[in-house]
Every structure is written in C-alpha cells, then in structure tokens.
Design an enzyme around this catalytic site. Structure first.
Site, short mmCIF file in Angstrom:
data_model
loop_
_atom_site.label_atom_id
_atom_site.label_comp_id
_atom_site.label_asym_id
_atom_site.label_seq_id
_atom_site.Cartn_x
_atom_site.Cartn_y
_atom_site.Cartn_z
N PRO A 282 -3.72 -4.46 -0.32
CA PRO A 282 -2.53 -4.77 -1.13
C PRO A 282 -2.50 -6.26 -1.45
CG PRO A 282 -1.92 -4.42 1.17
CD PRO A 282 -3.37 -4.09 1.07
N ASP A 458 -4.45 -10.71 1.29
CA ASP A 458 -4.29 -9.33 1.74
C ASP A 458 -2.98 -9.25 2.52
OD1 ASP A 458 -4.41 -6.83 2.95
OD2 ASP A 458 -6.54 -6.98 3.44
N HIS A 459 -2.01 -8.55 1.95
CA HIS A 459 -0.67 -8.51 2.55
C HIS A 459 -0.63 -7.66 3.82
CE1 HIS A 459 3.30 -9.79 2.59
NE2 HIS A 459 3.78 -9.29 1.47
N ARG A 460 -1.70 -6.97 4.14
CA ARG A 460 -1.73 -6.23 5.40
C ARG A 460 -1.80 -7.18 6.59
NH1 ARG A 460 -6.82 -2.39 4.41
NH2 ARG A 460 -7.57 -4.44 3.74
N VAL A 462 -1.77 -10.91 6.01
CA VAL A 462 -1.18 -12.22 5.68
C VAL A 462 0.21 -11.98 5.11
CG1 VAL A 462 -1.39 -14.33 4.33
CG2 VAL A 462 -3.45 -13.20 5.21
#
Length: 488
Positions: A282, A458-460, A462
């Site tokens: 994401p 990467d929003h998973r 960060v």
C-alpha cells in the site's frame, strides 16, 4: 544440473547458466563466435539479456565451435544446451546429431549456406583470450518453465524464397511470395488466427519479419491492394533476406497505424516488478517543496575542493547523503515486509538504489553499504554506478539487495512524481528539477533555487509520522547543508 555435458570423448556442450538469482530464462542477444571458430577457456562466446541486465557468457573449456543451438533473438531456458564444442578436433569421431527440437534452429540465418557470409566479428576481435569470465560460477537452477517458442528459426530455403519474392516485387511483378515446398509458412499463433479471420492464405503472404517470419502487418498488407504496401517494408525485407543479416528497422509510413514490440528482457522485468509492487504494498506518497540554494552553493564549493578531485560532484550526491543521514535518524524506515513470515525485517545497513534510465530500460543498481561511505567515497560510487549503467554493463548482483531508492526525475525537467517502490524496499525518494523561483527568504521575496521532493513508502511498515519525519529531515538538510555535520 551443470552447464556443460559430454556427448562423447570429443564433443562437449555448454548450457545456459543461471547468471542471476533465480533466473529461469535469457535471450541470446549476440553470438561472438560461429561454427569452426577456435575458443579457449574463459573466452566470451555470446551476450545474453536476462530479466535484469545484459551479461557476457564465457565458455569453460578449449576447442572448436561445432554447433550453435539457437540463433540470436531466441529466449532460452536455463539449463538448455546453447553451444557444442569439439574439444579434440581432428580425432575423426562422428559428430553428435542435433536433437530434432533444435535442428532447425541450430545455426543462425547469417550462417546459412544460401546467405551471404556472416559479418559477425571473430572471437579474437571482441573476446581476447585473456579476457576474464564475468560469472562467478556455472551452476544453474532447475527450471520448471516450459520451453518458449523459438523466434527467428527460419532455414535457408525460406530466406531464399523471401529474397526471390521481394526481388520480383521490386522488379514490378507484384507477385506474392511462393510457399516453399514441404514447409509451413512461419508465423506465430496470433498471426495465424488473424490471417484465418481475414481469410488470408499465409502461403501467399510476403513476410517482412526477421528470418522470414510473417508479422501482423504482413497479414494486414495482404488484405489490402498491393499498391498500399509500404515501400519501406519491402526494401528492408529485400536487404535482410539478401544478406542474411538483420536490417535496420523501417520508419513507419502513413499506412502503418500500429507497431507491436515483444515484451521481454529488462522491460518485462520492470512490468512484472511494478505491477507486483503497486498491488502488493500500500503506497503512500508525501511531498515537500524546499529552498536548495545553499545546497547548490555547497556543490559549487565541493567541485573546487581538492579532497573531491577526480570524482563527480552534483546535487544528487548531496541529496543521497541527506537521505542517508535521515535514515540514520529514523532507522525504522529502512526495513522490508516479509509476507511469508509475517514479519518486519529491519535492515541495519543501507544499500542505496539509484534509478538509471538505460537503452534497455529502467534499472536500479545500488551502492552497497552506502551508510558507511564518506562523501568522496559516495561520490566515487555514484560515478561508477552511472557509468556502468550507461555502458550496459550493470550486473544482476549490483541490482540485488537494495533497501531504499532515489529516482532523479528532475533531469527530465519535471517537478516531481509519485514513484512506485522497488520490490522488497520500504521507501523511494523522487527528486524534481531544481529551478530559480520567487521565494520568501528572510521576509522578502527573492529568486531562490527550489525543488520538490516526493517520498513514497510502504504503509504496512512505515506510518505517516515516520515517513513525514524522513522527508522533513531530507528537506531540512538540503535547506541547511551544515546539518550534515551536526546530524551525521
């Protein structure tokens, strides 16, 4: 599986090796030898293109080339025999018979009897005997993929028929290419289907593809009056069929509405990697516009510094150093998501990727352990990386193991972009063009050097806070480069 086998005491075979991590196939770009040429241990015999880079293959034994199993332009599975060598010439042993699957593609069209003598350079010209192998080893991985249809495997009779047909066309007869007795016209399945849908007999179609292969354009041309066939296509076919060598690509004419380019090599790898990254991780992208006037002054000063003599100094060097300092201050951003183990893997090293545009497509080599390098060392590493990429000599190992990447889209004159993560990495920084713009400086509007940065992450692994801190730190350093001293 090994990359060489013995078919007898006299003949040995060299197989397509795994020149990268997990490689399953490679395309033969160029042969440096032909049947009858003498080769020595370590001599480069061909150049292949993998999903990552072009690589030269050295042969691991001495002898005389007996057979080239595939022509240039063919995609070959890892573990397939690509060349056989007579290691005991003159012994009188019978030559091993070519397998039925490879007999028709054993020798490139340039080496066929009906064609003109090959213009391929001799091994001594381009691959000196003292040249060192570029591969670490010759071990290969078992390939589970099926054999891809070979491209350009036409035999000499077809090439001669094409040449005769085109010559008739040039002489004004306008007769279609006759089918070679006992041979099926060469065309790929989609082209055959198109011909069937249009009611075109492939035996009456004049091929313009490499080595006599019928293309979609040929079928469309056959469905229109002869006068509408582009003259450029005819002349190129005549040249290529008459010489046995690949002719330069013809310029599209007014009647050519589409050009289809096979997706393979680096372009194929880019497409697969970007789709996988975009629909797996994401992405979040944040932007900041920053005054880099002081950074540009620092670049000018460093160019005159004797400690930086012999290395290239540019804004990218300072940006790279700023990102490394920002990662040091926010180490959690330097990580990877392990889907199988459901773990976040924190990296205590930084392999800094630099996106590079090359004739074969976009590649991302990385500077190993960039976090440990001084500014002069980082400058030297950047210079070497760019030079190697431009020359097309970047190795697969140089593109493996990256952790964070920089893409400098500003060199193309754009302000910034929303970059897609390199697979397996946590963040990528896009740098826009540096322009003189009106800027409020010390309470007054003045012309200043300004750029826009964009950080995708990467929003998973960060969060927005962490990503914002990293981007803000990079911007702060570029605005006040002295922070390189106080924060490093």
């Amino acid at each position: 599986m090994t990359t060489m086998t013995e078919t007898s005491a006299r003949f040995r075979e060299f197989k397509m090796p795994d020149v990268g991590e997990g490689l399953t196939e490679a395309e033969i770009l160029k042969w440096y030898v032909q049947p009858g040429d003498t080769v020595t241990d370590g001599q480069v015999v061909c150049e292949v293109e993998t999903a990552k880079a072009a690589v030269e293959l050295p042969i691991p034994f001495d002898g005389v080339v007996h057979e080239l199993r595939f022509p240039e332009g063919t995609t070959v599975d890892v573990g397939e025999v690509i060349i056989s060598v007579d290691v005991a010439p003159g012994s009188g042993d019978a030559a091993p018979a070519a397998s039925p699957a490879t007999a028709s593609a054993a020798v490139p069209a340039a080496a066929a009897p009906a064609a003109a003598p090959s213009k391929a350079p001799a091994a001594e010209d381009e691959a000196p005997k003292g040249r060192q192998p570029v591969l670490v080893g010759y071990g290969v991985a078992e390939s589970s993929t099926k054999r891809r249809p070979r491209k350009g495997a036409a035999a000499a009779p077809e090439a001669a028929a094409v040449a005769a047909a085109v010559q008739a066309e040039l002489n004004g007869h306008g007769a279609p290419a006759p089918a070679v007795p006992g041979n099926r016209p060469l065309a790929k399945p989609p082209v055959r289907k198109l011909a069937k849908d249009l009611g075109i007999d492939l035996a009456t179609v004049t091929p313009t593809g490499k080595d006599g292969i019928i293309t979609r354009e040929d079928v469309h041309a056959a469905a229109t009056p002869v006068a509408e066939v582009p003259a450029a296509a005819v002349s190129v076919t005549a040249e290529s069929a008459g010489t046995g060598t690949e002719a330069p690509a013809a310029q599209p004419s007014a009647t050519v509405r589409e050009t289809r380019i096979p997706v393979k090599g680096v372009r194929k790898a880019i497409a697969q990697a970007m789709v996988g990254s975009a629909f797996t991780a994401p992405h979040v992208t944040e932007f900041v516009t920053v005054d880099v006037t002081r950074t540009m002054k620092l670049v000018a000063e460093l160019k005159e510094d004797k400690d930086m003599a012999g290395v290239r100094v540019n804004p990218l060097l300072i940006i790279a150093k700023a990102l490394l300092v920002a990662i040091k201050r926010n180490p959690d951003v330097n990580a990877a998501w392990d889907e199988a183990g459901q773990e976040i893997v924190q990296k205590h090293y930084v392999n800094l990727g630099i996106a590079a545009a090359t004739p074969r497509g976009l590649i991302v080599p990385n500077i190993k352990d960039a976090h440990d390098k001084t500014l002069p060392q980082l400058a030297a590493a950047l210079g070497e990386l760019v030079t190697t990429a431009r020359e097309g000599k970047t190795s697969p190992a140089a593109m493996a193991g990256g952790t964070v990447t920089i893409t400098n889209v500003g060199v193309f004159g754009v302000d910034t972009g929303t970059p897609i993560l390199n697979p397996g990495e946590s963040a990528i920084l896009a740098v826009g063009s540096i322009k003189l713009q009106p800027w409020v400086h010390k309470g007054k509007v003045k012309p200043r050097q300004v750029t826009t940065l964009a950080l995708s992450f990467d929003h998973r692994l960060v969060d927005g806070e962490l990503g914002s801190k990293v981007l803000a730190d990079v911007a702060a350093i570029l605005e006040q480069p002295k922070r390189l001293i106080t924060w490093a």
